[in-house]
Design a protein around this motif. Structure first.
Motif, PDB file in Angstrom:
ATOM      1  N   SER A  12     118.266 -34.405  25.626  1.00  0.00           N
ATOM      2  CA  SER A  12     118.065 -34.402  27.075  1.00  0.00           C
ATOM      3  C   SER A  12     116.727 -35.021  27.478  1.00  0.00           C
ATOM      4  CB  SER A  12     118.133 -32.962  27.605  1.00  0.00           C
ATOM      5  OG  SER A  12     119.369 -32.374  27.300  1.00  0.00           O
ATOM      6  N   CYS A  13     115.756 -35.019  26.558  1.00  0.00           N
ATOM      7  CA  CYS A  13     114.395 -35.435  26.918  1.00  0.00           C
ATOM      8  C   CYS A  13     114.072 -36.880  26.544  1.00  0.00           C
ATOM      9  CB  CYS A  13     113.378 -34.503  26.260  1.00  0.00           C
ATOM     10  SG  CYS A  13     113.477 -32.795  26.828  1.00  0.00           S
ATOM     11  N   ILE A  14     114.642 -37.377  25.454  1.00  0.00           N
ATOM     12  CA  ILE A  14     114.289 -38.727  25.007  1.00  0.00           C
ATOM     13  C   ILE A  14     114.877 -39.758  25.955  1.00  0.00           C
ATOM     14  CG2 ILE A  14     114.570 -40.423  23.156  1.00  0.00           C
ATOM     15  CD1 ILE A  14     114.563 -38.202  21.155  1.00  0.00           C
ATOM     16  N   GLY A  70     117.201 -46.492  22.569  1.00  0.00           N
ATOM     17  CA  GLY A  70     117.973 -47.695  22.268  1.00  0.00           C
ATOM     18  C   GLY A  70     117.148 -48.743  21.553  1.00  0.00           C
ATOM     19  N   LEU A  71     115.945 -48.984  22.047  1.00  0.00           N
ATOM     20  CA  LEU A  71     115.068 -49.958  21.396  1.00  0.00           C
ATOM     21  C   LEU A  71     114.678 -49.502  19.996  1.00  0.00           C
ATOM     22  CD1 LEU A  71     112.716 -50.855  24.396  1.00  0.00           C
ATOM     23  CD2 LEU A  71     114.511 -52.284  23.411  1.00  0.00           C
ATOM     24  N   LEU A  72     114.467 -48.192  19.833  1.00  0.00           N
ATOM     25  CA  LEU A  72     114.051 -47.662  18.535  1.00  0.00           C
ATOM     26  C   LEU A  72     115.143 -47.834  17.484  1.00  0.00           C
ATOM     27  CD1 LEU A  72     111.801 -46.081  17.046  1.00  0.00           C
ATOM     28  CD2 LEU A  72     113.020 -43.987  17.666  1.00  0.00           C
ATOM     29  N   VAL A  73     116.365 -47.416  17.803  1.00  0.00           N
ATOM     30  CA  VAL A  73     117.450 -47.508  16.816  1.00  0.00           C
ATOM     31  C   VAL A  73     117.830 -48.965  16.569  1.00  0.00           C
ATOM     32  CG1 VAL A  73     118.328 -45.226  17.425  1.00  0.00           C
ATOM     33  CG2 VAL A  73     119.278 -47.237  18.559  1.00  0.00           C
ATOM     34  N   LEU A  74     117.738 -49.801  17.598  1.00  0.00           N
ATOM     35  CA  LEU A  74     118.040 -51.219  17.414  1.00  0.00           C
ATOM     36  C   LEU A  74     117.023 -51.867  16.474  1.00  0.00           C
ATOM     37  CD1 LEU A  74     120.025 -53.424  18.353  1.00  0.00           C
ATOM     38  CD2 LEU A  74     118.446 -53.929  20.217  1.00  0.00           C
ATOM     39  N   LEU A  82     125.817 -48.129  17.362  1.00  0.00           N
ATOM     40  CA  LEU A  82     124.499 -47.865  17.933  1.00  0.00           C
ATOM     41  C   LEU A  82     124.547 -47.563  19.429  1.00  0.00           C
ATOM     42  CD1 LEU A  82     122.154 -50.363  16.035  1.00  0.00           C
ATOM     43  CD2 LEU A  82     122.486 -47.919  15.658  1.00  0.00           C
ATOM     44  N   PRO A  83     125.179 -48.403  20.258  1.00  0.00           N
ATOM     45  CA  PRO A  83     125.204 -48.055  21.693  1.00  0.00           C
ATOM     46  C   PRO A  83     125.941 -46.756  21.987  1.00  0.00           C
ATOM     47  CG  PRO A  83     126.597 -49.963  21.245  1.00  0.00           C
ATOM     48  CD  PRO A  83     125.808 -49.710  20.007  1.00  0.00           C
ATOM     49  N   SER A  84     126.969 -46.444  21.209  1.00  0.00           N
ATOM     50  CA  SER A  84     127.690 -45.190  21.423  1.00  0.00           C
ATOM     51  C   SER A  84     126.810 -43.986  21.081  1.00  0.00           C
ATOM     52  CB  SER A  84     128.961 -45.150  20.575  1.00  0.00           C
ATOM     53  OG  SER A  84     129.855 -46.165  20.953  1.00  0.00           O
ATOM     54  N   LEU A  85     126.069 -44.088  19.987  1.00  0.00           N
ATOM     55  CA  LEU A  85     125.178 -42.996  19.613  1.00  0.00           C
ATOM     56  C   LEU A  85     124.084 -42.790  20.654  1.00  0.00           C
ATOM     57  CD1 LEU A  85     124.730 -43.572  15.759  1.00  0.00           C
ATOM     58  CD2 LEU A  85     126.021 -41.751  16.884  1.00  0.00           C
ATOM     59  N   VAL A  86     123.510 -43.882  21.134  1.00  0.00           N
ATOM     60  CA  VAL A  86     122.433 -43.783  22.121  1.00  0.00           C
ATOM     61  C   VAL A  86     122.969 -43.205  23.433  1.00  0.00           C
ATOM     62  CG1 VAL A  86     120.806 -45.105  23.516  1.00  0.00           C
ATOM     63  CG2 VAL A  86     121.089 -45.636  21.091  1.00  0.00           C
ATOM     64  N   LEU A  87     124.101 -43.709  23.893  1.00  0.00           N
ATOM     65  CA  LEU A  87     124.655 -43.236  25.161  1.00  0.00           C
ATOM     66  C   LEU A  87     125.196 -41.817  25.029  1.00  0.00           C
ATOM     67  CD1 LEU A  87     125.127 -44.242  28.043  1.00  0.00           C
ATOM     68  CD2 LEU A  87     127.382 -45.039  27.333  1.00  0.00           C
ATOM     69  N   GLY A  88     125.776 -41.496  23.870  1.00  0.00           N
ATOM     70  CA  GLY A  88     126.316 -40.160  23.671  1.00  0.00           C
ATOM     71  C   GLY A  88     125.271 -39.107  23.397  1.00  0.00           C
ATOM     72  N   TRP A  89     124.054 -39.517  23.042  1.00  0.00           N
ATOM     73  CA  TRP A  89     123.005 -38.568  22.724  1.00  0.00           C
ATOM     74  C   TRP A  89     122.665 -37.679  23.919  1.00  0.00           C
ATOM     75  CZ3 TRP A  89     121.252 -36.662  18.448  1.00  0.00           C
ATOM     76  CH2 TRP A  89     120.010 -36.046  18.384  1.00  0.00           C
ATOM     77  N   THR A 104     125.274 -35.013  24.328  1.00  0.00           N
ATOM     78  CA  THR A 104     125.156 -33.945  23.337  1.00  0.00           C
ATOM     79  C   THR A 104     124.315 -32.790  23.859  1.00  0.00           C
ATOM     80  OG1 THR A 104     125.396 -35.496  21.493  1.00  0.00           O
ATOM     81  CG2 THR A 104     124.338 -33.386  21.015  1.00  0.00           C
ATOM     82  N   GLY A 105     123.181 -33.092  24.458  1.00  0.00           N
ATOM     83  CA  GLY A 105     122.303 -32.044  24.949  1.00  0.00           C
ATOM     84  C   GLY A 105     122.944 -31.210  26.048  1.00  0.00           C
ATOM     85  N   ILE A 106     123.617 -31.884  26.987  1.00  0.00           N
ATOM     86  CA  ILE A 106     124.247 -31.175  28.110  1.00  0.00           C
ATOM     87  C   ILE A 106     125.379 -30.286  27.615  1.00  0.00           C
ATOM     88  CG2 ILE A 106     125.500 -31.482  30.271  1.00  0.00           C
ATOM     89  CD1 ILE A 106     124.039 -34.152  30.603  1.00  0.00           C
ATOM     90  N   VAL A 107     126.272 -30.848  26.803  1.00  0.00           N
ATOM     91  CA  VAL A 107     127.429 -30.096  26.316  1.00  0.00           C
ATOM     92  C   VAL A 107     126.992 -28.957  25.420  1.00  0.00           C
ATOM     93  CG1 VAL A 107     129.533 -30.255  24.921  1.00  0.00           C
ATOM     94  CG2 VAL A 107     128.982 -32.069  26.540  1.00  0.00           C
TER      95      VAL A 107
END
Length: 338
Positions: A142-144, A150-154, A206-213, A216-219
């Protein structure tokens, strides 16, 4: 169930009209000159070109006139023509929406499943090390900031280690399949091109993990709170007293009831991601409506901006309708109230 659907469908046109009106007014009073994207900055000094462009695109009319014309065209399914691409906005959105939906669906699957698992573990092992770890992971989600992650994982997975491919939906050396559905995974399967399918799937990681992250926090927090509430109910105690196994109590009784409030969060989050994937699509060069919205905003492309807003508003309305239907279907007590 039918009454719920009927009420929502009757209200939808008025809500869409309100969204269109607010967006149209805000777009008209935004600072900037849309003629720059239409005829170019160099032609602004030519009065004849400027006058012809204004007449061609209806910019010589008053704001109320343009609004009434736009609403009339919208009633016929015409979202206008983009200043930038010179194509109908509906055509542009139809070409880009499948890419966004493909990304959002994969992100929701990753985010929702991870969030449910973390929420269940956190509730089952309340106040333990596992609970604190799961809550910390949910807090990070929720915080990152999305753009930073996205830039970090890319940089790490694509540039440094080369474990996963970089931006785009396919490798630049790959030949895209014939567009049947415009969903890359489906089209590559229909074409029988397994190499392209694997390539498209890897580009989604990668985009799915970043967008889904963020999902994850909310759910996770919602599932944890619901699970803690449900685990203290009398029917859980009764199930344990009857000799039900811990796994059966957790999955069949507790989780099944705890997921009902989570349906609302999942539905609205899905609608939000459709238009909220702007940063992820920009970072990963994903040709969806998010990047289309960014380009439209940069060039003051009023028809495109309004079209994206309408799609986003309709996404929220449809998600609200589907969430209500799922809620009524999942909770028998809501059927009599509906």
């Amino acid at each position: 169930m039918l009454r719920v659907i009927a009420r929502r469908l009757l209200v939808m046109p008025f809500l869409i009209l309100g969204i269109v009106t607010a967006t149209f007014i805000l777009a008209q009073f935004t600072k900037g000159n849309p003629l720059v994207s239409i005829i170019g900055a160099r032609s602004l000094d030519n009065p004849e070109i400027v006058a012809a462009a204004k007449k061609r695109w209806g910019l010589d009319r008053s704001v109320p006139e343009r609004y009434l014309i736009y609403v009339g065209n919208l009633a016929r399914g015409d979202l206008g023509t983009s200043f930038r691409t010179k194509q109908p906005v509906l055509t542009d959105l139809a070409q880009r929406l499948p890419a966004t939906l493909e990304l959002v669906i994969c992100a929701m699957i990753v985010g929702a499943l991870t969030g449910i698992i973390l929420g269940v573990v956190s509730a089952q092992f309340h106040d333990s090390a596992a609970d604190h770890t799961a809550r910390f992971i949910a807090l990070l989600g929720s915080c990152i900031p999305t753009f930073w992650l996205g830039l970090l994982v890319l940089f790490f997975f694509s540039v440094q280690t080369h474990w996963l491919p970089g931006p785009g939906r396919l490798d630049i050396r790959s030949t895209p399949p014939h567009a049947v559905t415009s969903f890359m995974l489906i089209d590559t399967l229909l074409a029988g091109d397994w190499n392209a399918f694997v390539d498209a799937l890897l580009h989604l990681v990668l985009p799915s993990l970043v967008l889904g992250w963020s999902v994850t926090g909310i759910v996770s927090r919602m599932v944890r709170a619901s699970m803690l509430d449900v685990l203290g109910q009398d029917f859980i105690t009764m199930a344990r007293a009857k000799g039900a196994s811990a796994l059966r109590v957790l999955t069949r009784h507790a989780l099944r009831n705890a997921l009902i409030p989570t349906l609302t969060i999942v539905g609205f989050t899905f609608a939000y991601l459709i238009t909220g994937s702007v940063l992820v699509e920009t970072i990963f060069s994903w040709p969806g409506i998010g990047s289309y919205a960014v380009d439209a905003a940069r060039s003051l492309d009023y028809p495109a901006i309004t079209g994206v807003t309408i799609i986003g508003g309709m996404g929220f309305l449809i998600a609200n309708l589907l969430t209500d239907i799922a809620y009524v279907a999942a909770d028998p007590r809501m059927r009599s109230a509906a």
